[in-house]
Design a protein around this motif. Structure first.
Motif, PDB file in Angstrom:
ATOM      1  N   HIS A 197       0.835  -1.213   0.000  1.00  0.00           N
ATOM      2  CA  HIS A 197       0.000   0.000   0.000  1.00  0.00           C
ATOM      3  C   HIS A 197       0.867   1.259   0.000  1.00  0.00           C
ATOM      4  CE1 HIS A 197      -3.533  -2.408   1.938  1.00  0.00           C
ATOM      5  NE2 HIS A 197      -3.532  -2.516   0.615  1.00  0.00           N
ATOM      6  N   LEU A 198       1.948   1.234   0.782  1.00  0.00           N
ATOM      7  CA  LEU A 198       2.834   2.395   0.830  1.00  0.00           C
ATOM      8  C   LEU A 198       3.509   2.624  -0.516  1.00  0.00           C
ATOM      9  CD1 LEU A 198       4.214   4.634   2.443  1.00  0.00           C
ATOM     10  CD2 LEU A 198       5.912   2.952   3.205  1.00  0.00           C
ATOM     11  N   GLN A 199       3.932   1.579  -1.166  1.00  0.00           N
ATOM     12  CA  GLN A 199       4.554   1.714  -2.484  1.00  0.00           C
ATOM     13  C   GLN A 199       3.548   2.219  -3.515  1.00  0.00           C
ATOM     14  OE1 GLN A 199       5.969  -2.373  -2.463  1.00  0.00           O
ATOM     15  NE2 GLN A 199       8.099  -1.683  -2.454  1.00  0.00           N
ATOM     16  N   GLN A 200       2.307   1.741  -3.431  1.00  0.00           N
ATOM     17  CA  GLN A 200       1.277   2.241  -4.348  1.00  0.00           C
ATOM     18  C   GLN A 200       1.018   3.725  -4.126  1.00  0.00           C
ATOM     19  OE1 GLN A 200      -2.372  -0.305  -4.731  1.00  0.00           O
ATOM     20  NE2 GLN A 200      -1.205  -1.755  -3.484  1.00  0.00           N
ATOM     21  N   ALA A 201       0.966   4.136  -2.859  1.00  0.00           N
ATOM     22  CA  ALA A 201       0.736   5.547  -2.555  1.00  0.00           C
ATOM     23  C   ALA A 201       1.880   6.412  -3.062  1.00  0.00           C
ATOM     24  CB  ALA A 201       0.560   5.730  -1.045  1.00  0.00           C
ATOM     25  N   THR A 202       3.099   5.904  -2.910  1.00  0.00           N
ATOM     26  CA  THR A 202       4.269   6.647  -3.393  1.00  0.00           C
ATOM     27  C   THR A 202       4.217   6.800  -4.904  1.00  0.00           C
ATOM     28  OG1 THR A 202       5.548   5.704  -1.558  1.00  0.00           O
ATOM     29  CG2 THR A 202       6.788   6.720  -3.356  1.00  0.00           C
ATOM     30  N   MET A 203       3.865   5.736  -5.590  1.00  0.00           N
ATOM     31  CA  MET A 203       3.762   5.798  -7.046  1.00  0.00           C
ATOM     32  C   MET A 203       2.623   6.722  -7.472  1.00  0.00           C
ATOM     33  SD  MET A 203       5.028   4.880  -9.893  1.00  0.00           S
ATOM     34  CE  MET A 203       6.123   3.532  -9.372  1.00  0.00           C
ATOM     35  N   TRP A 204       1.528   6.720  -6.712  1.00  0.00           N
ATOM     36  CA  TRP A 204       0.406   7.590  -7.053  1.00  0.00           C
ATOM     37  C   TRP A 204       0.828   9.054  -6.994  1.00  0.00           C
ATOM     38  CZ3 TRP A 204      -2.665  11.565  -5.427  1.00  0.00           C
ATOM     39  CH2 TRP A 204      -3.890  11.729  -6.083  1.00  0.00           C
ATOM     40  N   PHE A 205       1.607   9.407  -5.973  1.00  0.00           N
ATOM     41  CA  PHE A 205       2.110  10.783  -5.881  1.00  0.00           C
ATOM     42  C   PHE A 205       3.013  11.098  -7.070  1.00  0.00           C
ATOM     43  CE2 PHE A 205       1.600  11.045  -1.019  1.00  0.00           C
ATOM     44  CZ  PHE A 205       0.460  11.824  -1.144  1.00  0.00           C
ATOM     45  N   LEU A 242       0.418   6.404   6.869  1.00  0.00           N
ATOM     46  CA  LEU A 242       0.625   5.133   6.176  1.00  0.00           C
ATOM     47  C   LEU A 242       2.083   4.704   6.311  1.00  0.00           C
ATOM     48  CD1 LEU A 242       0.043   2.812   4.255  1.00  0.00           C
ATOM     49  CD2 LEU A 242      -0.081   4.461   2.371  1.00  0.00           C
ATOM     50  N   PHE A 243       2.974   5.635   6.103  1.00  0.00           N
ATOM     51  CA  PHE A 243       4.400   5.358   6.248  1.00  0.00           C
ATOM     52  C   PHE A 243       4.699   4.927   7.691  1.00  0.00           C
ATOM     53  CE2 PHE A 243       8.352   6.366   3.768  1.00  0.00           C
ATOM     54  CZ  PHE A 243       9.246   5.764   4.632  1.00  0.00           C
ATOM     55  N   GLY A 244       4.113   5.637   8.647  1.00  0.00           N
ATOM     56  CA  GLY A 244       4.345   5.311  10.045  1.00  0.00           C
ATOM     57  C   GLY A 244       3.872   3.914  10.395  1.00  0.00           C
ATOM     58  N   LEU A 245       2.712   3.521   9.883  1.00  0.00           N
ATOM     59  CA  LEU A 245       2.197   2.177  10.157  1.00  0.00           C
ATOM     60  C   LEU A 245       3.146   1.109   9.631  1.00  0.00           C
ATOM     61  CD1 LEU A 245      -1.559   2.778   9.377  1.00  0.00           C
ATOM     62  CD2 LEU A 245      -0.672   1.948  11.557  1.00  0.00           C
ATOM     63  N   VAL A 246       3.675   1.311   8.441  1.00  0.00           N
ATOM     64  CA  VAL A 246       4.597   0.328   7.865  1.00  0.00           C
ATOM     65  C   VAL A 246       5.896   0.288   8.668  1.00  0.00           C
ATOM     66  CG1 VAL A 246       5.937  -0.288   5.817  1.00  0.00           C
ATOM     67  CG2 VAL A 246       3.574   0.494   5.579  1.00  0.00           C
ATOM     68  N   ALA A 247       6.404   1.456   9.044  1.00  0.00           N
ATOM     69  CA  ALA A 247       7.639   1.493   9.840  1.00  0.00           C
ATOM     70  C   ALA A 247       7.430   0.828  11.201  1.00  0.00           C
ATOM     71  CB  ALA A 247       8.101   2.938  10.016  1.00  0.00           C
ATOM     72  N   LEU A 248       6.294   1.099  11.831  1.00  0.00           N
ATOM     73  CA  LEU A 248       5.992   0.470  13.122  1.00  0.00           C
ATOM     74  C   LEU A 248       5.777  -1.031  12.951  1.00  0.00           C
ATOM     75  CD1 LEU A 248       3.541   3.186  14.502  1.00  0.00           C
ATOM     76  CD2 LEU A 248       5.841   2.724  15.371  1.00  0.00           C
ATOM     77  N   GLY A 249       5.131  -1.425  11.860  1.00  0.00           N
ATOM     78  CA  GLY A 249       4.959  -2.848  11.583  1.00  0.00           C
ATOM     79  C   GLY A 249       6.292  -3.550  11.380  1.00  0.00           C
ATOM     80  N   TYR A 250       7.211  -2.872  10.715  1.00  0.00           N
ATOM     81  CA  TYR A 250       8.558  -3.423  10.528  1.00  0.00           C
ATOM     82  C   TYR A 250       9.237  -3.625  11.877  1.00  0.00           C
ATOM     83  CZ  TYR A 250      13.403  -3.700   8.804  1.00  0.00           C
ATOM     84  OH  TYR A 250      14.693  -4.082   8.534  1.00  0.00           O
ATOM     85  N   MET A 251       9.053  -2.656  12.768  1.00  0.00           N
ATOM     86  CA  MET A 251       9.622  -2.804  14.106  1.00  0.00           C
ATOM     87  C   MET A 251       9.042  -4.020  14.825  1.00  0.00           C
ATOM     88  SD  MET A 251      11.876  -0.378  14.413  1.00  0.00           S
ATOM     89  CE  MET A 251      12.185  -0.783  12.691  1.00  0.00           C
ATOM     90  N   TRP A 252       7.735  -4.281  14.630  1.00  0.00           N
ATOM     91  CA  TRP A 252       7.137  -5.442  15.277  1.00  0.00           C
ATOM     92  C   TRP A 252       7.638  -6.735  14.657  1.00  0.00           C
ATOM     93  CZ3 TRP A 252       6.116  -6.415  19.752  1.00  0.00           C
ATOM     94  CH2 TRP A 252       5.417  -5.552  20.598  1.00  0.00           C
ATOM     95  N   ALA A 253       7.833  -6.744  13.359  1.00  0.00           N
ATOM     96  CA  ALA A 253       8.369  -7.944  12.718  1.00  0.00           C
ATOM     97  C   ALA A 253       9.767  -8.250  13.251  1.00  0.00           C
ATOM     98  CB  ALA A 253       8.400  -7.755  11.204  1.00  0.00           C
ATOM     99  N   MET A 254      10.584  -7.221  13.424  1.00  0.00           N
ATOM    100  CA  MET A 254      11.928  -7.415  13.962  1.00  0.00           C
ATOM    101  C   MET A 254      11.878  -7.912  15.406  1.00  0.00           C
ATOM    102  SD  MET A 254      13.866  -4.036  12.440  1.00  0.00           S
ATOM    103  CE  MET A 254      15.477  -4.473  13.089  1.00  0.00           C
ATOM    104  N   GLN A 255      10.976  -7.326  16.209  1.00  0.00           N
ATOM    105  CA  GLN A 255      10.869  -7.763  17.596  1.00  0.00           C
ATOM    106  C   GLN A 255      10.351  -9.195  17.702  1.00  0.00           C
ATOM    107  OE1 GLN A 255       9.508  -4.687  20.623  1.00  0.00           O
ATOM    108  NE2 GLN A 255       8.810  -3.697  18.736  1.00  0.00           N
ATOM    109  N   ALA A 256       9.372  -9.523  16.877  1.00  0.00           N
ATOM    110  CA  ALA A 256       8.813 -10.875  16.911  1.00  0.00           C
ATOM    111  C   ALA A 256       9.868 -11.903  16.519  1.00  0.00           C
ATOM    112  CB  ALA A 256       7.607 -10.958  15.980  1.00  0.00           C
ATOM    113  N   LYS A 257      10.659 -11.579  15.517  1.00  0.00           N
ATOM    114  CA  LYS A 257      11.712 -12.505  15.099  1.00  0.00           C
ATOM    115  C   LYS A 257      12.716 -12.712  16.226  1.00  0.00           C
ATOM    116  CE  LYS A 257      15.086 -13.386  11.451  1.00  0.00           C
ATOM    117  NZ  LYS A 257      15.650 -12.948  10.150  1.00  0.00           N
TER     118      LYS A 257
END
Length: 598
Positions: free
Chosen positions: A497-505, A526-541
């Protein structure tokens, strides 16, 4: 009465198991930071914040600061002693240059201490916080003479610092500044003008206050290209370092504010005050941006900090408050009712706040470590990559963490019902204090425009492409871990979704800039959600790996991490689709009405 416990265990988990602080051992300041030293620093910082600063939070809110007829300002009861303890502990100069008396420890430790202090007492934390920003600006741009004159006392703590930008007619648009600087034969300048909203502008905590002031030298170009930066002390400094005459700079009034009552937010009047140029003429914004960027990360931390302390108190209340019965049957049959924490909607609220907090903390520490690399590494490529990250993430951190931090403080207040609206419970203060973080150091709408208009296209999009590649690479590397698949799927969708939004701009904002303006806040979040999600993926791993290797008594905490990661991916991450839809709607409806029809 509210309470606070610094999240030392979570910070330790992030540094040791998620980001691998040992990997930074080749950088100055990290090499001497053993595990024992780190543990001792965190423990002492937590103790100071919990036992000294937190008990003064409500005192500061109730008493506020007082301006006297002679222009002096006194801070709330206990603030002076608390500041003396803070300075005596070396906390102001924790990461400052050892050449001028600093300890030279990583900036990351300063960010951690900033969170602890801001949760404990946000209004108090601003006094040393602004000083640290002023120290950074002077250390980067001032002459050696100015550094020798001011930095040692600022780092030690007897002198504090401020930043003076805003004027009554001029907030974000600094090109409208009217404060003028008149050149003097001895190389100094006379500064004349009025600044407003100056945090810690006048107080009784320190012997001298070192103001960094934006002004226009007479004859300079109009707009931002004609702004210079000056150091203007409250008291002039004699050649031997002692304090001399009082400079004609004074507090004309204290602003009456919604929150942060314990911080003296002042109208400052400069009546021909003596100042000295910092850096080059007409390039004051370049110098001030060092302080502003540090301040923006500091304000992002304030958003997290208020969310954290509000969450802690809401959880304590939810465990104790007896009200209603669980939907699945009584959980406390011997009592008249169950504690409200049994109710799914209460749990949804609390877990959503905590899932945000722990991801936001990780994002702050990840970015703080990048700052250390950018300023301390000898590897030019590593410095460039870290600087790219800082430029991209600063508006995201400031905007998203403060918007969400305020929302979370309100949600935590809601857990108290009517008691949350009563001052004695303290939740109102968290809400009121959190509100300013969305406004100062560049209102969040400006942060969103900065992200979309400047940071995305900077260097041909190098920073954002690097971020996309990093997250994609992390997801791909984890494809074989079945236990993490439920987390990586939502992250991959959010990234898409973030990449689509970036391309739309890219396709729709060049010819029609209003499209970027209308979608900028949604893009930032949107960017913040992805960055925070990345942080959770790193923590979960990291949590999953630690469980597999033997939890060493931490199994419950690690399983909690995995549950919180699920909460984030299931409850918060789906918002990326809504944000993308709003962005792709464009600006037509937003811009359709004439102003008189609003």
């Amino acid at each position: 009465m509210p309470s606070y416990r610094a999240p030392v265990q979570d910070v330790t988990f992030l540094l040791n198991h998620v980001f691998g602080i040992e990997k930074y051992g080749n950088l100055p300041g990290f090499s001497d930071l053993s595990a024992e030293t780190l543990e001792a620093i965190l423990a002492e910082g937590a103790k100071l914040c919990e036992e000294v600063l937190q008990p003064l939070n409500r005192v500061g809110d109730i008493e506020g600061c007082k301006r006297h007829e002679d222009g002096r300002v006194t801070t709330p009861k206990g603030f002076k002693a608390a500041y003396d303890a803070f300075a005596a502990g070396g906390w102001v100069g924790l990461s400052a240059d050892p050449e001028y008396g600093g300890q030279g420890l990583p900036y990351t430790l300063g960010a951690i201490m900033n969170e602890f202090a801001s949760s404990a007492n946000m209004a108090f934390s601003m006094y040393p916080g602004l000083t640290m920003g002023a120290i950074a600006a002077l250390n980067t741009h001032a002459s050696d003479e100015i550094k020798r004159t001011y930095l040692p006392k600022m780092i030690e703590g007897p002198w504090t610092g401020t930043m003076n930008l805003t004027e009554p007619h001029c907030g974000t648009d600094l090109g409208l500044i009217k404060t003028r600087a008149t050149r003097q034969p001895d190389g100094s300048f006379r500064i004349t003008g009025t600044k407003i909203f100056i945090s810690a502008g006048e107080h009784d905590l320190s012997d001298n206050i070192i103001h960094l002031v934006l002004a226009r030298i007479e004859g300079a170009p109009e707009g931002v290209k004609g702004i210079s930066l000056f150091v203007v002390p409250k008291f002039l400094v004699n050649p031997d370092g002692s304090l001399g005459a009082r400079n004609p700079v004074a507090c004309g009034a204290i602003e009456h504010k919604m929150g942060i009552h314990g911080n003296s937010t002042c109208v400052m009047n400069y009546d021909g005050a003596t100042g000295w140029l910092v850096g080059e003429e007409n390039r004051g914004l370049n110098a001030m941006f060092v302080m502003m960027n540090e301040a923006r990360l500091g304000v992002a931390i304030q958003g997290l900090a208020q969310s954290e302390v509000a969450y802690q108190n809401a959880v304590a209340y939810a465990r104790d408050r007896i009200q209603g019965r669980a939907l699945t049957g009584a959980k406390e049959p011997t009592k008249a009712a169950d504690p409200i924490i049994v109710h799914p909607d209460v749990r949804r609220t609390l877990l959503s706040i905590r899932a945000f907090n722990e991801a936001a903390r990780a994002l702050v520490l990840w970015t703080a470590l990048k700052s250390d690399v950018a300023h301390r590494s000898e590897d030019a490529k590593a410095r460039q990559e870290a600087d790219d990250h800082l430029g991209l993430m600063t508006p995201v951190l400031k905007g998203v963490l403060t918007d969400r931090g305020f929302e979370n403080a309100v949600a935590a207040q809601q857990m108290f019902g009517g008691h949350g609206y009563i001052e004695e419970w303290g939740m109102s203060q968290f809400v009121r204090d959190a509100r300013i973080a969305m406004i100062y150091e560049g209102a969040n709408g400006i942060q969103a425009l900065d992200l979309v208009g400047r940071k995305l296209p900077r260097d041909g999009g190098r920073a954002v492409m690097s971020f996309f590649n990093e997250v994609q690479g992390f997801i791909k590397a984890g494809e074989g871990e079945a236990a993490l698949k439920p987390l990586f799927g939502p992250l991959a969708q959010g990234l898409g979704h973030l990449q689509q939004a970036t391309m739309w701009f890219m396709q729709n904002a060049m010819a029609k800039p209003d499209n970027a303006g209308a979608g900028s806040t949604d893009y930032m979040h949107l960017f913040g959600l992805v960055a925070l999600g990345y942080m959770w993926a790193m923590q979960a791993k990291a949590a999953h790996a630690k469980l597999a290797a033997g939890a060493n008594g931490d199994a419950a905490a690690l399983e909690t991490k995995l549950t919180l990661a699920r909460v984030f991916m299931e409850r918060l991450m789906p918002e990326t689709g809504t944000r993308l839809a709003r962005i792709a709607a464009g600006a037509d409806a937003v811009m359709a009405l004439p102003a008189e029809m609003f």
